[in-house]
Scaffold this motif. Structure first.
Motif, PDB file in Angstrom:
ATOM      1  N   VAL A 279       0.861  -1.191   0.000  1.00 17.58           N
ATOM      2  CA  VAL A 279       0.000   0.000   0.000  1.00 17.58           C
ATOM      3  C   VAL A 279       0.893   1.236   0.000  1.00 17.58           C
ATOM      4  O   VAL A 279       2.055   1.179   0.398  1.00 17.58           O
ATOM      5  CB  VAL A 279      -0.936   0.032   1.228  1.00 17.58           C
ATOM      6  N   SER A 280       0.347   2.335  -0.446  1.00 18.67           N
ATOM      7  CA  SER A 280       1.097   3.596  -0.425  1.00 18.67           C
ATOM      8  C   SER A 280       0.215   4.692   0.132  1.00 18.67           C
ATOM      9  O   SER A 280      -1.023   4.607   0.075  1.00 18.67           O
ATOM     10  CB  SER A 280       1.572   3.968  -1.833  1.00 18.67           C
ATOM     11  N   GLY A 281       0.831   5.724   0.693  1.00 19.94           N
ATOM     12  CA  GLY A 281       0.061   6.819   1.246  1.00 19.94           C
ATOM     13  C   GLY A 281       0.919   7.805   1.998  1.00 19.94           C
ATOM     14  O   GLY A 281       2.157   7.787   1.911  1.00 19.94           O
ATOM     15  N   TYR A 311      13.589  -0.730   6.892  1.00 15.38           N
ATOM     16  CA  TYR A 311      13.468   0.625   6.364  1.00 15.38           C
ATOM     17  C   TYR A 311      14.426   0.773   5.177  1.00 15.38           C
ATOM     18  O   TYR A 311      15.641   0.832   5.351  1.00 15.38           O
ATOM     19  CB  TYR A 311      13.781   1.653   7.454  1.00 15.38           C
ATOM     20  N   ASN A 312      13.865   0.803   3.969  1.00 13.78           N
ATOM     21  CA  ASN A 312      14.655   0.903   2.743  1.00 13.78           C
ATOM     22  C   ASN A 312      14.766   2.356   2.291  1.00 13.78           C
ATOM     23  O   ASN A 312      13.760   2.961   1.918  1.00 13.78           O
ATOM     24  CB  ASN A 312      14.008   0.072   1.616  1.00 13.78           C
ATOM     25  N   ASN A 313      16.002   2.890   2.312  1.00 16.21           N
ATOM     26  CA  ASN A 313      16.215   4.281   1.895  1.00 16.21           C
ATOM     27  C   ASN A 313      15.275   5.240   2.627  1.00 16.21           C
ATOM     28  O   ASN A 313      14.867   6.261   2.092  1.00 16.21           O
ATOM     29  CB  ASN A 313      16.018   4.429   0.377  1.00 16.21           C
ATOM     30  N   CYS A 314      14.913   4.851   3.830  1.00 14.96           N
ATOM     31  CA  CYS A 314      13.960   5.648   4.623  1.00 14.96           C
ATOM     32  C   CYS A 314      14.347   5.451   6.089  1.00 14.96           C
ATOM     33  O   CYS A 314      13.777   4.615   6.782  1.00 14.96           O
ATOM     34  CB  CYS A 314      12.541   5.158   4.346  1.00 14.96           C
ATOM     35  N   LEU A 315      15.329   6.220   6.549  1.00 13.52           N
ATOM     36  CA  LEU A 315      15.899   6.005   7.872  1.00 13.52           C
ATOM     37  C   LEU A 315      14.871   6.171   8.978  1.00 13.52           C
ATOM     38  O   LEU A 315      14.828   5.405   9.929  1.00 13.52           O
ATOM     39  CB  LEU A 315      17.068   6.970   8.099  1.00 13.52           C
ATOM     40  N   PHE A 316      14.024   7.219   8.864  1.00 19.70           N
ATOM     41  CA  PHE A 316      12.968   7.421   9.846  1.00 19.70           C
ATOM     42  C   PHE A 316      11.748   8.044   9.167  1.00 19.70           C
ATOM     43  O   PHE A 316      11.797   8.430   7.994  1.00 19.70           O
ATOM     44  CB  PHE A 316      13.439   8.258  11.040  1.00 19.70           C
ATOM     45  N   LEU A 317      10.658   8.139   9.906  1.00 16.71           N
ATOM     46  CA  LEU A 317       9.383   8.596   9.366  1.00 16.71           C
ATOM     47  C   LEU A 317       9.128  10.050   9.747  1.00 16.71           C
ATOM     48  O   LEU A 317       9.308  10.435  10.896  1.00 16.71           O
ATOM     49  CB  LEU A 317       8.241   7.722   9.894  1.00 16.71           C
ATOM     50  N   LEU A 318       8.689  10.831   8.765  1.00 15.88           N
ATOM     51  CA  LEU A 318       8.356  12.238   8.965  1.00 15.88           C
ATOM     52  C   LEU A 318       6.897  12.466   8.596  1.00 15.88           C
ATOM     53  O   LEU A 318       6.384  11.864   7.644  1.00 15.88           O
ATOM     54  CB  LEU A 318       9.248  13.139   8.113  1.00 15.88           C
ATOM     55  N   VAL A 324       5.791   3.841   0.668  1.00 19.70           N
ATOM     56  CA  VAL A 324       5.223   2.582   0.195  1.00 19.70           C
ATOM     57  C   VAL A 324       5.490   1.532   1.266  1.00 19.70           C
ATOM     58  O   VAL A 324       6.631   1.378   1.718  1.00 19.70           O
ATOM     59  CB  VAL A 324       5.854   2.149  -1.140  1.00 19.70           C
ATOM     60  N   VAL A 325       4.455   0.831   1.676  1.00 18.93           N
ATOM     61  CA  VAL A 325       4.572  -0.142   2.768  1.00 18.93           C
ATOM     62  C   VAL A 325       4.185  -1.537   2.302  1.00 18.93           C
ATOM     63  O   VAL A 325       3.108  -1.726   1.732  1.00 18.93           O
ATOM     64  CB  VAL A 325       3.680   0.249   3.971  1.00 18.93           C
ATOM     65  N   THR A 326       5.066  -2.496   2.526  1.00 20.65           N
ATOM     66  CA  THR A 326       4.724  -3.908   2.337  1.00 20.65           C
ATOM     67  C   THR A 326       4.311  -4.424   3.704  1.00 20.65           C
ATOM     68  O   THR A 326       5.065  -4.288   4.684  1.00 20.65           O
ATOM     69  CB  THR A 326       5.917  -4.719   1.814  1.00 20.65           C
ATOM     70  N   LEU A 327       3.117  -4.982   3.781  1.00 24.03           N
ATOM     71  CA  LEU A 327       2.605  -5.407   5.091  1.00 24.03           C
ATOM     72  C   LEU A 327       2.102  -6.841   5.036  1.00 24.03           C
ATOM     73  O   LEU A 327       1.897  -7.414   3.959  1.00 24.03           O
ATOM     74  CB  LEU A 327       1.511  -4.448   5.568  1.00 24.03           C
ATOM     75  N   ALA A 328       1.912  -7.409   6.222  1.00 22.87           N
ATOM     76  CA  ALA A 328       1.380  -8.765   6.356  1.00 22.87           C
ATOM     77  C   ALA A 328       0.638  -8.863   7.681  1.00 22.87           C
ATOM     78  O   ALA A 328       0.886  -8.082   8.607  1.00 22.87           O
ATOM     79  CB  ALA A 328       2.503  -9.786   6.290  1.00 22.87           C
ATOM     80  N   ILE A 340       9.365  -0.619   4.610  1.00 22.19           N
ATOM     81  CA  ILE A 340       8.894   0.730   4.290  1.00 22.19           C
ATOM     82  C   ILE A 340       9.933   1.394   3.371  1.00 22.19           C
ATOM     83  O   ILE A 340      11.128   1.341   3.642  1.00 22.19           O
ATOM     84  CB  ILE A 340       8.722   1.575   5.567  1.00 22.19           C
ATOM     85  N   SER A 341       9.429   1.995   2.308  1.00 23.65           N
ATOM     86  CA  SER A 341      10.305   2.681   1.351  1.00 23.65           C
ATOM     87  C   SER A 341       9.678   4.022   0.981  1.00 23.65           C
ATOM     88  O   SER A 341       8.456   4.181   1.053  1.00 23.65           O
ATOM     89  CB  SER A 341      10.475   1.846   0.065  1.00 23.65           C
ATOM     90  N   PRO A 342      10.486   4.993   0.598  1.00 23.33           N
ATOM     91  CA  PRO A 342       9.912   6.277   0.157  1.00 23.33           C
ATOM     92  C   PRO A 342       9.200   6.112  -1.180  1.00 23.33           C
ATOM     93  O   PRO A 342       9.595   5.263  -1.996  1.00 23.33           O
ATOM     94  CB  PRO A 342      11.139   7.189   0.029  1.00 23.33           C
TER      95      PRO A 342
END
Length: 344
Positions: A279-281, A311-318, A324-328, A340-342
């Motif tokens: 999902v993305s958002g 965390y892929n190329n996304c050190l922390f969340l702002l 883009v999130v891969t979830l299960a 999680i990726s930007p």
């Protein structure tokens, strides 16, 4: 001669009085020690115990040297036995405190342990801790094997760190409970990561620069690819952070490690790989270290973050950043972020 006899009689009388006094008021070498048994009063704090006994309420100071390894629970109504000695300040000082503690028992998978931080909430007993964190209240069981050596006492309102894992009864069980470090920087982190400073995150923070408001003023830190953000994935304005840093060759301060002092992380759970979805958002303001609130085209999703999240190329969340999130689906019934990726 009469005067001499009178003097002798006077001395003899004095000796008789002293001996008689000693018989009536015998000298006890342990008169400065006393043992009290009673119930803890609701005025009790970690520094002073009010003990309700059959003879009234006794006010007893608790020192760093007090041995309360057998009585960690300072709840109103708890029956304890306190051995005291008198201090130079005139107060009773506890040398040891004892009580009967009989927690539950279950098989615990310590290989999948995680550490959560929070404040002990109402409802906590000798068998179970209710831990209030930024993500709600956790229910954690205490066992005979739970290591309580790192916590001065367990009482409502005290901030602690609980290392816990899931038990065979499906409950989370505490492997250890420690007092949360708030007054001093972690010595281990200082030795490994360099100087540290505490403050609150400024709204000017970006993915490449962290701006911290400290007691000494505004400080800026460069965020590199090797910055350790494992304990600080959510960087929102107003949150309390500790930043460990070093001076770079470019004359800038570089963050070597960042630690979120405001939140806690969710326990690690197993996920169903077959249920994976992407999902993305946009990241919403309710997001914290344990839960990602993601605004998607279909509404807001609540996604758990844990130690296994990559965390892929996304050190922390702002806040407001698109990702883009891969979830299960996890064993706890929640969606968990696998990666999680930007969103480019």
């Amino acid at each position: 001669m009469k005067k001499s006899i009178s003097a002798i009689l006077g001395v003899a009388l004095t000796i008789v009085v002293i001996v008689a006094g000693a018989l009536v008021f015998p000298v006890d070498s342990k008169a400065s020690e006393m043992t009290f048994t009673g119930k803890i009063d609701d005025r009790t704090t970690a520094e002073k115990m009010y003990l309700s006994t059959s003879g009234g309420t006794v006010e007893i100071k608790i020192d760093d040297s007090t041995d309360n390894s057998e009585a960690k629970f300072f709840f109103p109504g708890t029956k304890v036995t306190v051995t005291c000695s008198t201090g130079s300040d005139g107060y009773w000082h506890a040398t040891s405190i004892k009580s009967e503690v009989k927690p539950g028992k279950a098989e615990v998978d310590s290989a999948k342990a995680t550490t959560v931080k929070g404040k002990i909430a109402k409802g906590t007993t000798r068998e179970k801790i209710y831990l209030k964190s930024g993500d709600g209240t956790m229910e954690i069981k205490l066992d005979n094997e739970t290591d309580l050596s790192g916590v001065k006492c367990i009482m409502v309102g005290r901030e602690v760190e609980v290392n816990c894992a899931r038990g065979s009864d499906a409950y989370m069980h505490a492997l250890s409970v420690k007092d949360k470090m708030t007054s001093a920087l972690s010595t281990a982190n200082v030795e490994k990561y360099g100087a540290g400073v505490r403050g609150t995150i400024s709204g000017q923070t970006t993915s490449s620069k962290l701006v911290l408001k400290t007691s000494e003023g505004r400080m800026e830190f460069v965020i590199d690819s090797n910055t350790d953000a494992s304990e600080g994935r959510v960087v929102f304005p107003g949150q309390k952070y500790t930043v460990y840093f070093y001076r770079g060759n470019d004359s800038w301060n570089h963050a070597s490690k960042i630690v979120n002092e405001s939140d806690t992380s969710s326990p690690t759970v197993s996920v169903d790989e077959r249920s994976k979805a992407t999902v993305s958002g946009k990241i919403k303001s309710k997001t914290n270290e344990s839960t990602l609130f993601l605004q998607t085209k279909d509404g807001t999703m609540e996604i758990r973050l844990d130690a296994n999240t990559v965390y892929n190329n996304c050190l922390f969340l702002l806040e407001d950043k698109r990702i883009v999130v891969t979830l299960a689906t996890g064993s706890d019934g929640y969606n968990h972020a696998v990666s999680i990726s930007p969103e480019w």
